[in-house]
Every structure is written in structure tokens, then in C-alpha cells.
Design a protein around this motif. Structure first.
Motif, mmCIF file in Angstrom:
data_model
loop_
_atom_site.group_PDB
_atom_site.id
_atom_site.type_symbol
_atom_site.label_atom_id
_atom_site.label_comp_id
_atom_site.label_asym_id
_atom_site.label_seq_id
_atom_site.Cartn_x
_atom_site.Cartn_y
_atom_site.Cartn_z
ATOM 1 N N ALA A 1 0.821 -1.206 0.000
ATOM 2 C CA ALA A 1 0.000 0.000 0.000
ATOM 3 C C ALA A 1 0.858 1.259 0.000
ATOM 4 O O ALA A 1 0.351 2.346 0.274
ATOM 5 N N SER A 2 2.138 1.120 -0.307
ATOM 6 C CA SER A 2 3.020 2.285 -0.322
ATOM 7 C C SER A 2 2.590 3.287 -1.388
ATOM 8 O O SER A 2 2.672 4.495 -1.190
ATOM 9 N N ARG A 3 2.143 2.797 -2.566
ATOM 10 C CA ARG A 3 1.698 3.696 -3.614
ATOM 11 C C ARG A 3 0.448 4.473 -3.212
ATOM 12 O O ARG A 3 0.193 5.568 -3.700
ATOM 13 N N VAL A 4 -0.331 3.902 -2.296
ATOM 14 C CA VAL A 4 -1.582 4.517 -1.868
ATOM 15 C C VAL A 4 -1.375 5.413 -0.654
ATOM 16 O O VAL A 4 -1.859 6.555 -0.616
ATOM 17 N N PHE A 5 -0.637 4.927 0.358
ATOM 18 C CA PHE A 5 -0.513 5.635 1.625
ATOM 19 C C PHE A 5 0.919 6.047 1.970
ATOM 20 O O PHE A 5 1.138 6.705 2.977
ATOM 21 N N GLY A 6 1.906 5.627 1.163
ATOM 22 C CA GLY A 6 3.270 6.001 1.463
ATOM 23 C C GLY A 6 4.029 4.904 2.198
ATOM 24 O O GLY A 6 3.551 3.789 2.382
ATOM 25 N N GLN A 7 5.260 5.246 2.616
ATOM 26 C CA GLN A 7 6.134 4.257 3.254
ATOM 27 C C GLN A 7 5.510 3.771 4.563
ATOM 28 O O GLN A 7 4.700 4.446 5.174
ATOM 29 N N LEU B 1 -18.817 -11.866 -11.543
ATOM 30 C CA LEU B 1 -17.433 -12.329 -11.382
ATOM 31 C C LEU B 1 -16.446 -11.260 -11.845
ATOM 32 O O LEU B 1 -16.538 -10.746 -12.959
ATOM 33 N N ARG B 2 -15.478 -10.933 -10.967
ATOM 34 C CA ARG B 2 -14.427 -9.968 -11.290
ATOM 35 C C ARG B 2 -13.073 -10.626 -11.068
ATOM 36 O O ARG B 2 -12.804 -11.190 -10.000
ATOM 37 N N LEU B 3 -12.203 -10.547 -12.074
ATOM 38 C CA LEU B 3 -10.849 -11.047 -11.982
ATOM 39 C C LEU B 3 -9.899 -9.858 -11.858
ATOM 40 O O LEU B 3 -10.133 -8.805 -12.468
ATOM 41 N N TYR B 4 -8.825 -10.023 -11.088
ATOM 42 C CA TYR B 4 -7.916 -8.892 -10.896
ATOM 43 C C TYR B 4 -6.498 -9.386 -10.647
ATOM 44 O O TYR B 4 -6.260 -10.537 -10.268
ATOM 45 N N SER B 5 -5.549 -8.474 -10.863
ATOM 46 C CA SER B 5 -4.152 -8.762 -10.575
ATOM 47 C C SER B 5 -3.449 -7.446 -10.277
ATOM 48 O O SER B 5 -3.888 -6.373 -10.719
ATOM 49 N N GLY B 6 -2.356 -7.515 -9.505
ATOM 50 C CA GLY B 6 -1.658 -6.294 -9.138
ATOM 51 C C GLY B 6 -0.196 -6.538 -8.839
ATOM 52 O O GLY B 6 0.227 -7.666 -8.528
ATOM 53 N N TYR B 7 0.581 -5.448 -8.938
ATOM 54 C CA TYR B 7 2.008 -5.468 -8.655
ATOM 55 C C TYR B 7 2.364 -4.171 -7.930
ATOM 56 O O TYR B 7 1.812 -3.103 -8.241
ATOM 57 N N GLY B 8 3.271 -4.250 -6.970
ATOM 58 C CA GLY B 8 3.666 -3.033 -6.273
ATOM 59 C C GLY B 8 4.949 -3.207 -5.485
ATOM 60 O O GLY B 8 5.313 -4.321 -5.087
ATOM 61 N N ILE B 9 5.630 -2.086 -5.274
ATOM 62 C CA ILE B 9 6.838 -2.040 -4.445
ATOM 63 C C ILE B 9 6.456 -1.449 -3.086
ATOM 64 O O ILE B 9 5.748 -0.446 -3.019
ATOM 65 N N SER B 10 6.914 -2.056 -2.018
ATOM 66 C CA SER B 10 6.664 -1.528 -0.677
ATOM 67 C C SER B 10 7.985 -1.315 0.052
ATOM 68 O O SER B 10 9.009 -1.914 -0.292
ATOM 69 N N TYR B 11 7.925 -0.483 1.098
ATOM 70 C CA TYR B 11 9.159 0.048 1.696
ATOM 71 C C TYR B 11 8.905 0.420 3.151
ATOM 72 O O TYR B 11 7.818 0.883 3.496
#
Length: 608
Positions: free
Chosen positions: A137-143, A389-399
Motif C-alpha cells: 500500500a506504499s503507492r496509496v498511503f506512502g512508506q 465475477l471480477r478477476l484482478y491482478s496487481g504489482y507493487g513495491i513496498s518500503y
């Protein structure tokens, strides 16, 4: 005297108020997830998110937010005694330092230690819902939103209501809670006050907890809104076994103050929210409470922050943007006098490809005075395969950067390491959500590859714990959940809610020969949660909750809890709760033996 003052204040505020309505019929699929910039309904999210509704908060056999969160799939709560007077929270096998707590989008992270993360200065009775975002959730809320984030939401109401709740139970437990809303013209305001205490379930585990929360808001016109908030919590508790089994007379007292002021501008295709907030945490820790001169720490942390978050719509889709600056400072008898400054920039874009596919991508760029610039990209894609039906995928860097305890602490059983590097992880998940006629099911696989994992280690029981960086650790996990929720039908006996979930997490961190690790090798491994809320007639509700928990290298344990409510939404209602009905012998954190079977009962009074 403190209890009397709190109760009198609550009753004075409640004069002339009206009863609160039930929230059973709330459609959670249309609840907007509060992510500060781009806000989407729960049903349109391409993330693994759990929502805790007002109904669940009110009917779960629990006296604290920590206990309620223990029934959320993938969330690991480690309490030190009854009602979670001090507790740690982790998500998807992460540590308690890797989860970010928020209150209405305001970050509650403490630069001293993550052990203060659950010091939420809001009485349970005033929480409207809780949003649990699992994964990066770093992209959403930060480090610090490393393995996930938990956002506690309160709501300003334009209706007058008041509620008083009192209870008592085993271990000398008792408490009084109040929440009320008293709008005046177009000015809305909430006040909530609570006091809880107990003699403790074993030696030196007594506690006293006070909370006061005030929130107000006014619509200046159709486009502009002002909101303010001030909150305070005071927690004092015997800390036998909290940090070390060698000193059973540990004692701690923590006071947290939070205040904020925000302005919102809403135009046809443009939204901007600006706010400033201040958080202070004072922590007094004594190794022998009757001999404070033997060893004592006093820490005071201050956080000052300014934020601007917004979005606008164009022919390219919806664009979200944000800017934050934050100063963290500490004055400590153990950690010294230190401060650091953070600046962050958010940018994200959401695009729809036809009626079935949507993509949301963005980046958070962060500058820390100690570590320079870091960048955290991420993206989620969703495909609406059918109406259900909903299909989803995600990628993210956290810190996550080390806390001051990680870096500088000096004590008989723990020593910091000022050579620590921040920890970082790559995250991937893929999942499917199915929703129809009150049924909601979700299946998700996730992977987290961590660089420089921070973990406390020691050579043997005679040497202090000290944090070290591990080069790489990979977490793999799967979560399967099923939820059923319906509105009242008038039937004599009706299942109002049913939930069942299973989580499995595997980590490849291997204990090095001659080195003992403290947290990572006790992370959540297998978790089964079940629950059913049954309505009997118009006034009786019976909630049964169960958990089977296994952590890495530890024996599994099973817990069964129940609560019965009578006339919960009427003018006066009553409830009774039982926890650990199976009288299980278990430990959640450190060496603190958790209580066996225990009971409490109380009343709810809706004032008019």
C-alpha cells in the motif's frame, strides 16, 4: 473521579439527542474505499480488501478493535492480555512494524516503535467501519504500508443520536462508553468517550484505558467543507512478559494525542483535500514498577504533517495526485534527541478499456532526510468477466524505514543496530471475486519478495536481541473466503451473516545455525476463521465466532467465542459475551499466557 467526569460529560452532551438507527441494510459493495485520492466502490476494487461493518463491530464478541481485527482473514493480532490493551497487528505474514494504521486517512505510525500502532484514540462505539487493505500500500498511503494498511473510519451524521454502553466481567473488568451526534444547523459534530479497566488475568496485567474523541465539520457552501478532529488516549498497564520474561514487574504508561484540520473543495470534475495534523506519543516504561530507579525509559515523539490529495477527470480517465511533508522528532532518555523529515509525491491514473477492463497505475516518490529518494510504482488491472465475477491482478513495491527502537535502543534484553538499511519488497497478487444475492466469495494468491528484511536475532538466551538485515526472504500465500450477508426478512429465525475463510502463508526464511530469530519465524502460517450471526425473533441476535491459528514453528490453537444481544437497536438493550469457551491454553505474543474461559455482560442505552 476520572470515570465520573467522563460519564457526566457524556450524559451532558447527550441531552436532547435521538436514537441511532440500525445499519444492517448497508450495501457494502457500494461503500467507497477511502484511499485519499482515487476512491472506488468496494465492488470495483482490484485489491484484496476486507470491510468490517458497523453491524459486525456491534455484534462481535469483543471489547477492543484488536479483538475485532482478529476475525479478519490474513490479519494476525498478537495481544498481551484481555481486550488488547497492548497488541501488535500484522498482515500476510509481515511484522507488526510493516502494517500502517490510519484514522480517517491520517497516518498513526510512530517513529519510536510499531508497538504503539494500535493506540487508536477512538472508542469502539464511535467507529463506523474499518477497511483492511492487504498487500503493498506504499503507492496509496506512502512508506510503512509495507504488507498492508488498516483505515479506521468515523462518520459525521446529520441526525441526532446518543448511545451509552456499560459492561462488567471476569478479572475485575468494567467499562463505560458513550457516543453521540449533535448537529447544529449545518455544523455536524460527534463526541465519544470511554473508560475501561481490569485487575488483569494474571500477575501484573492490570490496566486502565481512557479515550476521548471529538470531530466536527461544516459545509461552508456546496463546494467547500471544513473538518476538524481532536482525540486522546491514556493507557497504563502492568507489562508482565510483554518484552521479556526475566522481569515480571514491567510497567508502562502511554498517552497519545491526535489533532487535525482539513478543507475539501469539490467541483464538477475536480476534488482537492488539504489537511494538517499533529500526533504526540508519550511513553513511560519501567522495568520494575516498584523500583523505577532500577531501569526507566521516557520517550516523547512528535509528528507534524501537511498533505494535499486530489483527483480530476478528463478524456484520459481519472487522475489522482498528492503531496505530503512530514517531520518526525523524538526526545528520549534511551534513544536520544533525533528528528527526520519526509517529503512524498503521489501520482496515479485510472483508465477504462471498454466496459469490462480497467487499469490503475501510479507511483509514490519519497524523500527521507536519512535515506534520500525512493520510488514505489504499482498497478492493478481488473476484468469484469460477468456481472457477478471480477478477476484482478496487481504489482507493487513496498518500503519501510527502521524505527528509532530498531536503530538506537539500549536495554538489558534488546540492543538496536544503527547500521540497519530500510527494507523493501516486490509484491504480486492475482485473484477473483464473485458476488451475488448477498453471497461474496474471493480467492487470491500473493507473493512478496523482500530485500533487507529487518529481523531481531540473538545467539542464545543469554545475549540480547538485536535487529539485522536478511538479504532476501520470499513469502507465498493463498486466501479463500466466503461471506453471506442479508437484510432482515421478518422470519422467526434467520441467518443474518455467515463467514468462513482459510489462509496459508509460507516463508523461506531459514533459521541460521546458532542464530535465533524473534518474529519472522513465528509469522502466521495457517488460519481458519468462521462465524455465524443468527437473528431470533425481532430482538435477539446470537453471534458465534471461531478461529484456528497456527504460526510458523508453533503449535496451533483453537478458540471459540460467542455473544448474545437483546434489543440491540432499541432504547435499551443487553448483551452477554464469552471468550475462549474451549478454555484453550495459548500464547499470542512474547511469554504472556492468554486467559482461559472468561465472561462479561452489559447494557446499551439509546437516548432520545
Amino acid at each position: 473521579m476520572k470515570k465520573l467526569v467522563l460519564l457526566v460529560s457524556a450524559l451532558a452532551f447527550s441531552s436532547g439527542l435521538y436514537a441511532q438507527s440500525d445499519t444492517t441494510t448497508q450495501d457494502l459493495g457500494e461503500v467507497l474505499i477511502q484511499e485519499n485520492r482515487i476512491q472506488l466502490p468496494f465492488s470495483k476494487q482490484n485489491r484484496n480488501i476486507s470491510l468490517i461493518s458497523k453491524l459486525q463491530i456491534e455484534t462481535t464478541p469483543a471489547r477492543s478493535l484488536a479483538e475485532i481485527l482478529s476475525f479478519v482473514p490474513g490479519v494476525d493480532i498478537r495481544q498481551r492480555g484481555v481486550t488488547g490493551v497492548q497488541s501488535d497487528v500484522s498482515i500476510r505474514g509481515g511484522s507488526f512494524e510493516q502494517t500502517l494504521m490510519l484514522l480517517n486517512g491520517i497516518k498513526l505510525s510512530d517513529p519510536q516503535t510499531g508497538h504503539h500502532m494500535m493506540n487508536i484514540p477512538v472508542p469502539l462505539v464511535n467507529i463506523d467501519r474499518v477497511e483492511v487493505l492487504k498487500g503493498p500500500a506504499s503507492r496509496v498511503f506512502g512508506q510503512n504500508a509495507y504488507a498492508g494498511a488498516i483505515n479506521v473510519i468515523t462518520e459525521l451524521s446529520d441526525k441526532r443520536y446518543a448511545r451509552v454502553q456499560g459492561y462488567a466481567g471476569d478479572y475485575g473488568m468494567k467499562g463505560i462508553n458513550f457516543a453521540g451526534s449533535l448537529p447544529v444547523g449545518n455544523y455536524k459534530q460527534n463526541l465519544a468517550i470511554s473508560y475501561d479497566d481490569s485487575n488483569g488475568h494474571w500477575y501484573n496485567s492490570d490496566y486502565q484505558v481512557s479515550n476521548i474523541f471529538y470531530e466536527g465539520g461544516v459545509d461552508l457552501n456546496e463546494k467547500n467543507e471544513l473538518k476538524g478532529m481532536i482525540a486522546y488516549t491514556d493507557r497504563s498497564f502492568g507489562a508482565n512478559g510483554f518484552y521479556s520474561s526475566a522481569f515480571p514487574d514491567q510497567w508502562e504508561s502511554v498517552q497519545t494525542t491526535l489533532s487535525s484540520l482539513s478543507h475539501s473543495l469539490t467541483l464538477e470534475n475536480f476534488y482537492l483535500n488539504t489537511r494538517g495534523y499533529f500526533r504526540r506519543n508519550a511513553d513511560e516504561y519501567v522495568l520494575k514498577k516498584n523500583e523505577p530507579e532500577f531501569y526507566q525509559n521516557n520517550h516523547t515523539t512528535d509528528v507534524f504533517a501537511l498533505e494535499a490529495n486530489g483527483n480530476f477527470e478528463s478524456k484520459f480517465g481519472k487522475t489522482g495526485f498528492g503531496l505530503e511533508t512530514r517531520k518526525e522528532a523524538i526526545e528520549s532518555t534511551n534513544l536520544g534527541s533525533r528528528d527526520r523529515v519526509l517529503t512524498g509525491i503521489f501520482l496515479e491514473q485510472m483508465v477504462n478499456f471498454g466496459s469490462k477492463v480497467d487499469l490503475r497505475a501510479g507511483v509514490y516518490s519519497n524523500y527521507y532526510s536519512e535515506y534520500g529518494w525512493k520510488h514505489f510504482p504499482g498497478a492493478e488491472i481488473g476484468f469484469q468477466a460477468t456481472s457477478d465475477l471480477r478477476l484482478y491482478s496487481g504489482y507493487g513495491i513496498s518500503y519501510r524505514i527502521p524505527t528509532y527502537n530498531d536503530l538506537y535502543y539500549k536495554g538489558p534484553t534488546n540492543i538496536g543496530n544503527d547500521q540497519l538499511e530500510p527494507e523493501q519488497a516486490e509484491n504480486f497478487e492475482i485473484g477473483a471475486k464473485w458476488s451475488k444475492s448477498g453471497l461474496f466469495a474471493e480467492l487470491v494468491y500473493f507473493n512478496r519478495s523482500t530485500d533487507n528484511l529487518i529481523e531481531w536475532t540473538r545467539l542464545d538466551a543469554d545475549t540480547p536481541w538485536q535487529p539485522q538485515n536478511f538479504s532476501e526472504v520470499i513469502f507465498n500465500g493463498i486466501e479463500a473466503s466466503l461471506n453471506y450477508r442479508v437484510s432482515p426478512t421478518g422470519r422467526r429465525v434467520q441467518i443474518k451473516e455467515f463467514m468462513f475463510s482459510y489462509n496459508y502463508i509460507d516463508a523461506d526464511l531459514i533459521n541460521q545455525p546458532g542464530i535465533e530469530t524473534r518474529y519472522s519465524l513465528t509469522a502466521l502460517k495457517n488460519q481458519v476463521i468462521g462465524g455465524v450471526l443468527v437473528g431470533i425473533g425481532k430482538k435477539l441476535e446470537w453471534n458465534t465466532k471461531m478461529r484456528n491459528v497456527e504460526r510458523m514453528n508453533q503449535d496451533p490453537y483453537f478458540l471459540l467465542d460467542m455473544r448474545v444481544d437483546y434489543n440491540r437497536t432499541g432504547k435499551i438493550g443487553f448483551f452477554a459475551e464469552a471468550s475462549n469457551i474451549t478454555n484453550t491454553d495459548y500464547i499470542e505474543s512474547g511469554t504472556v499466557q492468554m486467559p482461559g474461559r472468561w465472561f462479561r455482560a452489559g447494557f446499551m442505552l439509546n437516548l432520545e
